[in-house]
Scaffold this motif. Structure first.
Motif, PDB file in Angstrom:
ATOM      1  N   PRO A 142      -6.323   4.554  -5.270  1.00  0.00           N
ATOM      2  CA  PRO A 142      -7.379   3.547  -5.083  1.00  0.00           C
ATOM      3  C   PRO A 142      -6.815   2.143  -4.802  1.00  0.00           C
ATOM      4  O   PRO A 142      -7.330   1.423  -3.936  1.00  0.00           O
ATOM      5  CB  PRO A 142      -8.135   3.583  -6.417  1.00  0.00           C
ATOM      6  CG  PRO A 142      -7.905   4.972  -6.938  1.00  0.00           C
ATOM      7  CD  PRO A 142      -6.488   5.285  -6.544  1.00  0.00           C
ATOM      8  N   GLU A 143      -5.755   1.763  -5.511  1.00  0.00           N
ATOM      9  CA  GLU A 143      -5.128   0.464  -5.275  1.00  0.00           C
ATOM     10  C   GLU A 143      -4.459   0.433  -3.897  1.00  0.00           C
ATOM     11  O   GLU A 143      -4.459  -0.612  -3.219  1.00  0.00           O
ATOM     12  CB  GLU A 143      -4.087   0.177  -6.355  1.00  0.00           C
ATOM     13  CG  GLU A 143      -4.660   0.007  -7.753  1.00  0.00           C
ATOM     14  CD  GLU A 143      -3.573  -0.127  -8.797  1.00  0.00           C
ATOM     15  OE1 GLU A 143      -2.799  -1.097  -8.725  1.00  0.00           O
ATOM     16  OE2 GLU A 143      -3.484   0.761  -9.683  1.00  0.00           O
ATOM     17  N   ALA A 144      -3.907   1.566  -3.492  1.00  0.00           N
ATOM     18  CA  ALA A 144      -3.269   1.636  -2.172  1.00  0.00           C
ATOM     19  C   ALA A 144      -4.290   1.420  -1.068  1.00  0.00           C
ATOM     20  O   ALA A 144      -4.013   0.735  -0.075  1.00  0.00           O
ATOM     21  CB  ALA A 144      -2.583   2.991  -1.996  1.00  0.00           C
ATOM     22  N   VAL A 145      -5.482   1.988  -1.239  1.00  0.00           N
ATOM     23  CA  VAL A 145      -6.547   1.810  -0.251  1.00  0.00           C
ATOM     24  C   VAL A 145      -6.939   0.328  -0.152  1.00  0.00           C
ATOM     25  O   VAL A 145      -7.085  -0.214   0.950  1.00  0.00           O
ATOM     26  CB  VAL A 145      -7.784   2.665  -0.616  1.00  0.00           C
ATOM     27  CG1 VAL A 145      -8.994   2.258   0.228  1.00  0.00           C
ATOM     28  CG2 VAL A 145      -7.480   4.141  -0.410  1.00  0.00           C
ATOM     29  N   VAL A 146      -7.091  -0.321  -1.289  1.00  0.00           N
ATOM     30  CA  VAL A 146      -7.469  -1.743  -1.308  1.00  0.00           C
ATOM     31  C   VAL A 146      -6.430  -2.581  -0.558  1.00  0.00           C
ATOM     32  O   VAL A 146      -6.764  -3.456   0.235  1.00  0.00           O
ATOM     33  CB  VAL A 146      -7.628  -2.252  -2.756  1.00  0.00           C
ATOM     34  CG1 VAL A 146      -7.787  -3.768  -2.781  1.00  0.00           C
ATOM     35  CG2 VAL A 146      -8.826  -1.587  -3.415  1.00  0.00           C
ATOM     36  N   SER A 147      -5.160  -2.302  -0.798  1.00  0.00           N
ATOM     37  CA  SER A 147      -4.087  -3.057  -0.157  1.00  0.00           C
ATOM     38  C   SER A 147      -4.049  -2.798   1.348  1.00  0.00           C
ATOM     39  O   SER A 147      -3.872  -3.724   2.145  1.00  0.00           O
ATOM     40  CB  SER A 147      -2.740  -2.698  -0.789  1.00  0.00           C
ATOM     41  OG  SER A 147      -1.713  -3.547  -0.325  1.00  0.00           O
ATOM     42  N   MET A 148      -4.237  -1.531   1.755  1.00  0.00           N
ATOM     43  CA  MET A 148      -4.213  -1.213   3.184  1.00  0.00           C
ATOM     44  C   MET A 148      -5.421  -1.814   3.891  1.00  0.00           C
ATOM     45  O   MET A 148      -5.324  -2.258   5.046  1.00  0.00           O
ATOM     46  CB  MET A 148      -4.161   0.295   3.395  1.00  0.00           C
ATOM     47  CG  MET A 148      -3.848   0.705   4.832  1.00  0.00           C
ATOM     48  SD  MET A 148      -2.176   0.216   5.360  1.00  0.00           S
ATOM     49  CE  MET A 148      -1.185   1.499   4.577  1.00  0.00           C
ATOM     50  N   GLU A 149      -6.563  -1.851   3.223  1.00  0.00           N
ATOM     51  CA  GLU A 149      -7.740  -2.489   3.813  1.00  0.00           C
ATOM     52  C   GLU A 149      -7.512  -3.984   3.987  1.00  0.00           C
ATOM     53  O   GLU A 149      -7.993  -4.589   4.956  1.00  0.00           O
ATOM     54  CB  GLU A 149      -8.976  -2.220   2.943  1.00  0.00           C
ATOM     55  CG  GLU A 149      -9.494  -0.792   3.074  1.00  0.00           C
ATOM     56  CD  GLU A 149     -10.672  -0.508   2.154  1.00  0.00           C
ATOM     57  OE1 GLU A 149     -10.865  -1.280   1.190  1.00  0.00           O
ATOM     58  OE2 GLU A 149     -11.379   0.495   2.392  1.00  0.00           O
ATOM     59  N   ALA A 150      -6.771  -4.595   3.067  1.00  0.00           N
ATOM     60  CA  ALA A 150      -6.426  -6.010   3.200  1.00  0.00           C
ATOM     61  C   ALA A 150      -5.514  -6.224   4.406  1.00  0.00           C
ATOM     62  O   ALA A 150      -5.661  -7.202   5.150  1.00  0.00           O
ATOM     63  CB  ALA A 150      -5.743  -6.510   1.923  1.00  0.00           C
ATOM     64  N   ALA A 151      -4.571  -5.293   4.609  1.00  0.00           N
ATOM     65  CA  ALA A 151      -3.693  -5.374   5.789  1.00  0.00           C
ATOM     66  C   ALA A 151      -4.516  -5.260   7.064  1.00  0.00           C
ATOM     67  O   ALA A 151      -4.309  -6.014   8.023  1.00  0.00           O
ATOM     68  CB  ALA A 151      -2.645  -4.265   5.734  1.00  0.00           C
ATOM     69  N   LEU A 152      -5.471  -4.328   7.066  1.00  0.00           N
ATOM     70  CA  LEU A 152      -6.326  -4.121   8.245  1.00  0.00           C
ATOM     71  C   LEU A 152      -7.155  -5.368   8.537  1.00  0.00           C
ATOM     72  O   LEU A 152      -7.294  -5.775   9.704  1.00  0.00           O
ATOM     73  CB  LEU A 152      -7.241  -2.919   8.011  1.00  0.00           C
ATOM     74  CG  LEU A 152      -8.223  -2.567   9.139  1.00  0.00           C
ATOM     75  CD1 LEU A 152      -7.483  -2.253  10.430  1.00  0.00           C
ATOM     76  CD2 LEU A 152      -9.097  -1.384   8.722  1.00  0.00           C
ATOM     77  N   GLU A 153      -7.679  -5.982   7.500  1.00  0.00           N
ATOM     78  CA  GLU A 153      -8.475  -7.203   7.669  1.00  0.00           C
ATOM     79  C   GLU A 153      -7.644  -8.312   8.324  1.00  0.00           C
ATOM     80  O   GLU A 153      -8.098  -8.985   9.256  1.00  0.00           O
ATOM     81  CB  GLU A 153      -8.995  -7.680   6.314  1.00  0.00           C
ATOM     82  CG  GLU A 153      -9.778  -8.991   6.364  1.00  0.00           C
ATOM     83  CD  GLU A 153     -10.088  -9.554   4.990  1.00  0.00           C
ATOM     84  OE1 GLU A 153     -10.805 -10.560   4.922  1.00  0.00           O
ATOM     85  OE2 GLU A 153      -9.579  -9.010   3.984  1.00  0.00           O
ATOM     86  N   LYS A 154      -6.412  -8.493   7.860  1.00  0.00           N
ATOM     87  CA  LYS A 154      -5.555  -9.549   8.409  1.00  0.00           C
ATOM     88  C   LYS A 154      -5.145  -9.229   9.847  1.00  0.00           C
ATOM     89  O   LYS A 154      -5.133 -10.115  10.704  1.00  0.00           O
ATOM     90  CB  LYS A 154      -4.303  -9.703   7.532  1.00  0.00           C
ATOM     91  CG  LYS A 154      -4.576 -10.148   6.109  1.00  0.00           C
ATOM     92  CD  LYS A 154      -5.165 -11.542   6.055  1.00  0.00           C
ATOM     93  CE  LYS A 154      -5.408 -12.005   4.629  1.00  0.00           C
ATOM     94  NZ  LYS A 154      -6.464 -11.248   3.920  1.00  0.00           N
ATOM     95  N   SER A 211       0.823  -1.199   0.000  1.00  0.00           N
ATOM     96  CA  SER A 211       0.000   0.000   0.000  1.00  0.00           C
ATOM     97  C   SER A 211       0.864   1.259   0.000  1.00  0.00           C
ATOM     98  O   SER A 211       0.588   2.224  -0.727  1.00  0.00           O
ATOM     99  CB  SER A 211      -0.926   0.006   1.225  1.00  0.00           C
ATOM    100  OG  SER A 211      -1.691   1.179   1.269  1.00  0.00           O
ATOM    101  N   SER A 212       1.915   1.243   0.799  1.00  0.00           N
ATOM    102  CA  SER A 212       2.831   2.381   0.852  1.00  0.00           C
ATOM    103  C   SER A 212       3.467   2.642  -0.509  1.00  0.00           C
ATOM    104  O   SER A 212       3.562   3.786  -0.970  1.00  0.00           O
ATOM    105  CB  SER A 212       3.914   2.122   1.898  1.00  0.00           C
ATOM    106  OG  SER A 212       4.914   3.113   1.859  1.00  0.00           O
TER     107      SER A 212
END
Length: 299
Positions: free
Chosen positions: A213-225, A203-204
């Motif tokens: 938009p792709e960075a948000v998707v990746s950071m949300e995946a990190a948050l989920e995990k 995400s960074s």
């Protein structure tokens, strides 16, 4: 002469007392100490993630003592590596190097590919912290070759380190390719904590590349995990990261939403609200943060 005899008798008594303990009891005792060492390492990791480096160092030192007391080499090596990492954060570069080299020396006495890669990763990291980027990159590429077909957390860590090195060189596309390798390895091994770190770094890199938009998707995946594995420090980093990405993308309302969620997260976990978060919130509002007046805990 009498002193030598007394030493010999004492040693003989100690040996006989050890040998008199049933083997299954001896094995149980060793197992308990190994478990204790592993728990001390994990507690140290948690303190490290919260940037409490002095506390982390104390716990890693205890883990080293516990592992050493039963000659548990994997525990010794992992403790040495974590002590070295923490000393880097405490700006004690030479001491950090000594512990990293000690870990490498111990690993040569056992056949464990994962631990070999772990120590190689640590030494590459050390050069990274000294800003010797080329040396760091050379060492991490060697680790990647050595760890080919290795299915362990250390294999993904190698690619994460390479991504960080390439990020420092501002080669974001190559760094993204490296972190994708880490994602694939950690997905395959179901290493959820490492996968959260992968998505955070990705995400960074996407944010630095302007791909918000792709960075948000990746950071949300990190948050989920991080939520799934109950990694509190990771959750805090992810929420702040989401706020920063939205802020950089010009979406102040969404950024403020994440900053306020993080504000409540700190309150709910009885942690001090960091100044950087208060500054981020106040920079997006023309008035004091409306959450600041909340009394916690609620009666």
């Amino acid at each position: 002469m009498m002193k030598k005899i007394l030493i010999f008798l004492t040693f003989t008594i100690l040996l006989s007392s050890c040998s008199s303990m049933p083997k299954d009891e001896q094995d149980l005792t060793v197992s308990i100490i190994k478990t204790k060492s592993a728990m001390q390492l994990e507690r140290g990791n948690n303190e490290y993630r919260w940037n409490n480096y002095d506390s982390a160092l104390a716990l890693y030192s205890k883990a080293l003592s516990s592992s050493s007391s039963v000659d548990w080499q994997p525990g010794v090596i992992r403790s040495l590596v974590q002590i070295s990492r923490t000393l880097d954060q405490l700006k004690q570069a030479e001491k950090s190097r000594q512990y990293a080299l000690a870990a490498r020396g111990f690993r040569e006495s056992i056949e464990n590919k994962a631990l070999n890669i772990l120590t190689q990763n640590r030494i590459a990291e050390w050069y990274y912290f000294q800003d010797d980027i080329n040396k760091s990159l050379t060492l991490i590429d060697q680790a990647i070759l050595q760890g080919k077909n290795l299915e362990s957390e250390e294999a993904g860590e190698t690619w994460r380190i390479k991504a960080s090195i390439l990020k420092k060189k501002e080669n974001y596309e190559a760094a993204l390719s490296a972190i994708d390798e880490a994602v694939n390895l950690d997905k395959k091994g179901l290493f959820l904590g490492e996968l959260a770190s992968d998505y955070y770094i990705k995400s960074s890199l996407l944010s630095l590349s302007g791909k918000y938009p792709e960075a948000v998707v990746s950071m949300e995946a990190a948050l989920e995990k991080d939520k799934f594995i109950e990694n509190s420090s990771g959750i805090a980093m992810d929420l702040y990261g989401l706020g920063k990405i939205h802020e950089k993308n010009g979406n102040s309302d969404k950024a403020l939403e994440y900053y306020n969620r993080l504000y409540l997260f700190y309150l709910g976990s009885n942690n001090t609200i960091p100044d950087f978060l208060l500054d981020a919130i106040n920079s997006l509002t023309n008035k004091e943060n409306w959450l600041a007046e909340i009394e916690w805990p609620l009666s």
